[in-house]
Design a protein around this motif. Structure first.
Motif, PDB file in Angstrom:
ATOM      1  N   ILE A 171       0.838  -1.202   0.000  1.00  0.00           N
ATOM      2  CA  ILE A 171       0.000   0.000   0.000  1.00  0.00           C
ATOM      3  C   ILE A 171       0.870   1.249   0.000  1.00  0.00           C
ATOM      4  CG2 ILE A 171      -1.814   1.278   1.188  1.00  0.00           C
ATOM      5  CD1 ILE A 171      -2.663  -1.348   2.501  1.00  0.00           C
ATOM      6  N   VAL A 172       0.599   2.140  -0.943  1.00  0.00           N
ATOM      7  CA  VAL A 172       1.277   3.431  -1.038  1.00  0.00           C
ATOM      8  C   VAL A 172       0.234   4.527  -0.855  1.00  0.00           C
ATOM      9  CG1 VAL A 172       2.645   4.978  -2.495  1.00  0.00           C
ATOM     10  CG2 VAL A 172       2.989   2.494  -2.651  1.00  0.00           C
ATOM     11  N   THR A 173       0.501   5.477   0.012  1.00  0.00           N
ATOM     12  CA  THR A 173      -0.389   6.619   0.196  1.00  0.00           C
ATOM     13  C   THR A 173       0.311   7.891  -0.252  1.00  0.00           C
ATOM     14  OG1 THR A 173      -1.715   5.694   2.002  1.00  0.00           O
ATOM     15  CG2 THR A 173      -1.556   8.087   1.905  1.00  0.00           C
ATOM     16  N   SER A 174      -0.355   8.672  -1.097  1.00  0.00           N
ATOM     17  CA  SER A 174       0.150   9.994  -1.480  1.00  0.00           C
ATOM     18  C   SER A 174      -0.467  11.051  -0.564  1.00  0.00           C
ATOM     19  CB  SER A 174      -0.193  10.306  -2.938  1.00  0.00           C
ATOM     20  OG  SER A 174       0.699   9.665  -3.819  1.00  0.00           O
ATOM     21  N   VAL A 175       0.376  11.922  -0.044  1.00  0.00           N
ATOM     22  CA  VAL A 175      -0.075  12.991   0.858  1.00  0.00           C
ATOM     23  C   VAL A 175      -0.022  14.313   0.096  1.00  0.00           C
ATOM     24  CG1 VAL A 175       0.360  14.210   3.011  1.00  0.00           C
ATOM     25  CG2 VAL A 175       0.794  11.743   2.852  1.00  0.00           C
ATOM     26  N   TYR A 176      -1.154  15.030   0.067  1.00  0.00           N
ATOM     27  CA  TYR A 176      -1.271  16.275  -0.688  1.00  0.00           C
ATOM     28  C   TYR A 176      -1.525  17.448   0.253  1.00  0.00           C
ATOM     29  CZ  TYR A 176      -1.751  13.276  -4.809  1.00  0.00           C
ATOM     30  OH  TYR A 176      -1.534  12.346  -5.799  1.00  0.00           O
ATOM     31  N   ASN A 177      -1.545  18.650  -0.322  1.00  0.00           N
ATOM     32  CA  ASN A 177      -1.858  19.839   0.473  1.00  0.00           C
ATOM     33  C   ASN A 177      -3.315  20.256   0.314  1.00  0.00           C
ATOM     34  OD1 ASN A 177      -1.764  20.804  -2.118  1.00  0.00           O
ATOM     35  ND2 ASN A 177      -0.001  22.161  -1.806  1.00  0.00           N
ATOM     36  N   GLN A 178      -4.162  19.390  -0.248  1.00  0.00           N
ATOM     37  CA  GLN A 178      -5.600  19.657  -0.338  1.00  0.00           C
ATOM     38  C   GLN A 178      -6.247  19.126   0.933  1.00  0.00           C
ATOM     39  OE1 GLN A 178      -5.485  18.511  -4.952  1.00  0.00           O
ATOM     40  NE2 GLN A 178      -7.569  18.689  -4.211  1.00  0.00           N
ATOM     41  N   SER A 179      -6.436  20.016   1.911  1.00  0.00           N
ATOM     42  CA  SER A 179      -6.906  19.600   3.221  1.00  0.00           C
ATOM     43  C   SER A 179      -8.201  20.331   3.572  1.00  0.00           C
ATOM     44  CB  SER A 179      -5.822  19.888   4.264  1.00  0.00           C
ATOM     45  OG  SER A 179      -5.526  21.271   4.296  1.00  0.00           O
ATOM     46  N   PHE A 180      -8.605  20.213   4.826  1.00  0.00           N
ATOM     47  CA  PHE A 180      -9.754  20.979   5.323  1.00  0.00           C
ATOM     48  C   PHE A 180      -9.424  21.448   6.729  1.00  0.00           C
ATOM     49  CE2 PHE A 180     -10.515  16.452   6.020  1.00  0.00           C
ATOM     50  CZ  PHE A 180     -10.813  16.386   7.369  1.00  0.00           C
ATOM     51  N   ASP A 181     -10.081  22.515   7.161  1.00  0.00           N
ATOM     52  CA  ASP A 181      -9.747  23.142   8.437  1.00  0.00           C
ATOM     53  C   ASP A 181     -10.516  22.559   9.614  1.00  0.00           C
ATOM     54  OD1 ASP A 181      -7.945  24.902   7.235  1.00  0.00           O
ATOM     55  OD2 ASP A 181      -9.538  26.348   6.783  1.00  0.00           O
ATOM     56  N   ALA A 223       4.488   2.481   2.162  1.00  0.00           N
ATOM     57  CA  ALA A 223       5.331   3.558   1.645  1.00  0.00           C
ATOM     58  C   ALA A 223       4.466   4.796   1.437  1.00  0.00           C
ATOM     59  CB  ALA A 223       6.004   3.148   0.347  1.00  0.00           C
ATOM     60  N   VAL A 224       5.129   5.954   1.357  1.00  0.00           N
ATOM     61  CA  VAL A 224       4.415   7.225   1.237  1.00  0.00           C
ATOM     62  C   VAL A 224       5.059   8.066   0.138  1.00  0.00           C
ATOM     63  CG1 VAL A 224       3.737   9.355   2.428  1.00  0.00           C
ATOM     64  CG2 VAL A 224       3.802   7.184   3.691  1.00  0.00           C
ATOM     65  N   ILE A 225       4.209   8.752  -0.626  1.00  0.00           N
ATOM     66  CA  ILE A 225       4.675   9.718  -1.615  1.00  0.00           C
ATOM     67  C   ILE A 225       4.141  11.097  -1.231  1.00  0.00           C
ATOM     68  CG2 ILE A 225       4.508  10.481  -4.033  1.00  0.00           C
ATOM     69  CD1 ILE A 225       4.388   7.554  -4.864  1.00  0.00           C
ATOM     70  N   ILE A 226       5.010  12.081  -1.193  1.00  0.00           N
ATOM     71  CA  ILE A 226       4.572  13.454  -0.941  1.00  0.00           C
ATOM     72  C   ILE A 226       4.088  14.029  -2.269  1.00  0.00           C
ATOM     73  CG2 ILE A 226       5.264  15.747  -0.161  1.00  0.00           C
ATOM     74  CD1 ILE A 226       7.346  14.381   1.630  1.00  0.00           C
ATOM     75  N   GLY A 227       2.773  14.249  -2.369  1.00  0.00           N
ATOM     76  CA  GLY A 227       2.167  14.628  -3.637  1.00  0.00           C
ATOM     77  C   GLY A 227       2.023  16.123  -3.847  1.00  0.00           C
ATOM     78  N   GLY A 228       2.362  16.927  -2.843  1.00  0.00           N
ATOM     79  CA  GLY A 228       2.265  18.379  -2.962  1.00  0.00           C
ATOM     80  C   GLY A 228       3.509  19.034  -2.398  1.00  0.00           C
ATOM     81  N   LYS A 237       6.638  16.624   9.633  1.00  0.00           N
ATOM     82  CA  LYS A 237       7.357  16.173  10.829  1.00  0.00           C
ATOM     83  C   LYS A 237       7.084  14.700  11.097  1.00  0.00           C
ATOM     84  CE  LYS A 237       8.007  17.445  15.698  1.00  0.00           C
ATOM     85  NZ  LYS A 237       7.574  18.356  16.791  1.00  0.00           N
ATOM     86  N   TYR A 238       5.841  14.282  10.916  1.00  0.00           N
ATOM     87  CA  TYR A 238       5.456  12.884  11.148  1.00  0.00           C
ATOM     88  C   TYR A 238       6.170  11.952  10.170  1.00  0.00           C
ATOM     89  CZ  TYR A 238       2.212   9.161  12.592  1.00  0.00           C
ATOM     90  OH  TYR A 238       1.655   8.008  13.103  1.00  0.00           O
ATOM     91  N   LEU A 239       6.273  12.383   8.921  1.00  0.00           N
ATOM     92  CA  LEU A 239       6.912  11.553   7.895  1.00  0.00           C
ATOM     93  C   LEU A 239       8.407  11.374   8.160  1.00  0.00           C
ATOM     94  CD1 LEU A 239       5.156  12.916   4.675  1.00  0.00           C
ATOM     95  CD2 LEU A 239       4.836  10.661   5.719  1.00  0.00           C
ATOM     96  N   LYS A 240       9.037  12.382   8.754  1.00  0.00           N
ATOM     97  CA  LYS A 240      10.475  12.298   9.003  1.00  0.00           C
ATOM     98  C   LYS A 240      10.822  11.240  10.045  1.00  0.00           C
ATOM     99  CE  LYS A 240      11.481  17.046   7.617  1.00  0.00           C
ATOM    100  NZ  LYS A 240      11.816  18.411   8.056  1.00  0.00           N
ATOM    101  N   LYS A 241       9.845  10.861  10.859  1.00  0.00           N
ATOM    102  CA  LYS A 241      10.069   9.853  11.893  1.00  0.00           C
ATOM    103  C   LYS A 241       9.798   8.432  11.398  1.00  0.00           C
ATOM    104  CE  LYS A 241       8.766  13.027  15.646  1.00  0.00           C
ATOM    105  NZ  LYS A 241       7.806  13.238  16.766  1.00  0.00           N
ATOM    106  N   LEU A 242       9.305   8.301  10.180  1.00  0.00           N
ATOM    107  CA  LEU A 242       8.902   6.989   9.664  1.00  0.00           C
ATOM    108  C   LEU A 242      10.096   6.104   9.336  1.00  0.00           C
ATOM    109  CD1 LEU A 242       5.968   7.638   7.155  1.00  0.00           C
ATOM    110  CD2 LEU A 242       5.831   6.845   9.512  1.00  0.00           C
ATOM    111  N   GLU A 243       9.927   4.830   9.591  1.00  0.00           N
ATOM    112  CA  GLU A 243      10.912   3.846   9.155  1.00  0.00           C
ATOM    113  C   GLU A 243      10.336   3.065   7.987  1.00  0.00           C
ATOM    114  OE1 GLU A 243      12.196   1.478  12.420  1.00  0.00           O
ATOM    115  OE2 GLU A 243      13.076   3.171  13.496  1.00  0.00           O
TER     116      GLU A 243
END
Length: 270
Positions: A171-181, A223-228, A237-243
């Motif tokens: 499983i791969v998750t892409s993380v984007y900057n399309q968020s909500f408040d 695994a994770v892909i930074i999409g934005g 910060k959370y991603l930097k701690k990932l193994e």
């Protein structure tokens, strides 16, 4: 990527919705793999603002008809399909009259999140998995895009954790900057616990913000892909701690080679 099976699950895909980072990359990544001889399937919600006649959506009777239990309610699952013109790629649409008939995607005319977005996310995740089971199509990689898709890794790793069809899938998750408040319904975690998951599985979702939804997806991904290029600082910060493997943001001009290499050397090699 030849003959590899990749399942793309996204909250939005062009040409069915306007162009955004998520809708564009969901399409471009799938087109890239398809062009390299890979096998792909694309899933997205069938929002009511998608023009079914123009895009030639039609119901797939053999895949429709089951009910999904959401917070002790039976919700009928309808599956529709369309082909992206000139690309020889099919898109499967998860549909339900209560959740996806309204003529909008995730917010009302004032920009407020729909109060049932939590249930829509649960329904979408379970609907995709149940449909892929009916197709009997075992993916090598499952690539998730957009926060409405963020529960898919959680359900795959837990509720469907013993399903043989997905036993070899990464499983791969892409993380984007399309968020909500705001936050989704604060009882969201209880609705997921109803499906038999543990409290530890939903620890982030007791406050279902965008960041916490994505943390849940990340925790259950390989695994994770930074999409934005400007994702929330807390997620960075959370991603930097990932193994686990993380691919930094790539522009539309450079993503193709980077994604191929990431899939092959960081994801499939695990």
């Amino acid at each position: 990527m030849k003959d590899k099976r990749i399942l793309y699950v996204s909250s939005e895909v062009i040409p069915y919705l306007p162009e955004t980072d998520i809708s564009s990359m969901s399409f471009e990544a799938a087109r890239m793999v398809n062009g390299l001889g890979g096998q792909i399937r694309i899933f997205m919600p069938r929002y009511g603002n998608i023009n079914e006649r123009r895009h030639q959506l039609h119901e797939v009777i053999r895949l429709s008809g089951m009910n999904l239990v959401i917070d002790d309610l039976d919700m009928p699952l309808i599956i529709k399909v369309a082909s992206i013109p000139k690309e020889r790629m099919q898109v499967y649409f998860i549909d339900n009259e209560d959740y996806f008939k309204r003529k909008a995607t995730l917010t009302d005319e004032e920009g407020n999140l729909f109060p049932d977005n939590d249930e829509r996310a649960i329904f979408f995740a379970k609907g995709v998995i149940e449909t892929v089971k009916k197709l009997n199509w075992a993916p090598d990689i499952i690539h998730v895009h957009g926060w409405l898709s963020s529960l898919l890794p959680l359900y795959l790793r837990n509720y469907y954790g013993n399903e043989p069809l997905f036993s070899g899938a990464k499983i791969v998750t892409s993380v984007y900057n399309q968020s909500f408040d705001e936050s989704l319904d604060t009882s969201m975690h209880k609705k997921i616990l109803f499906d038999g998951l543990d409290n530890d599985n939903v620890k982030h979702l007791k406050k279902p913000t965008y960041v916490n939804l994505m943390k849940t997806a990340i925790d259950n991904s390989d695994a994770v892909i930074i999409g934005g290029d400007d994702i929330p600082a807390e997620l960075s910060k959370y991603l930097k701690k990932l193994e686990k493997p993380v691919l930094d943001y790539k522009t539309p001009e450079e993503f193709s080679t980077a994604y191929q290499d990431f899939y092959n050397t960081q994801v499939l090699s695990q």
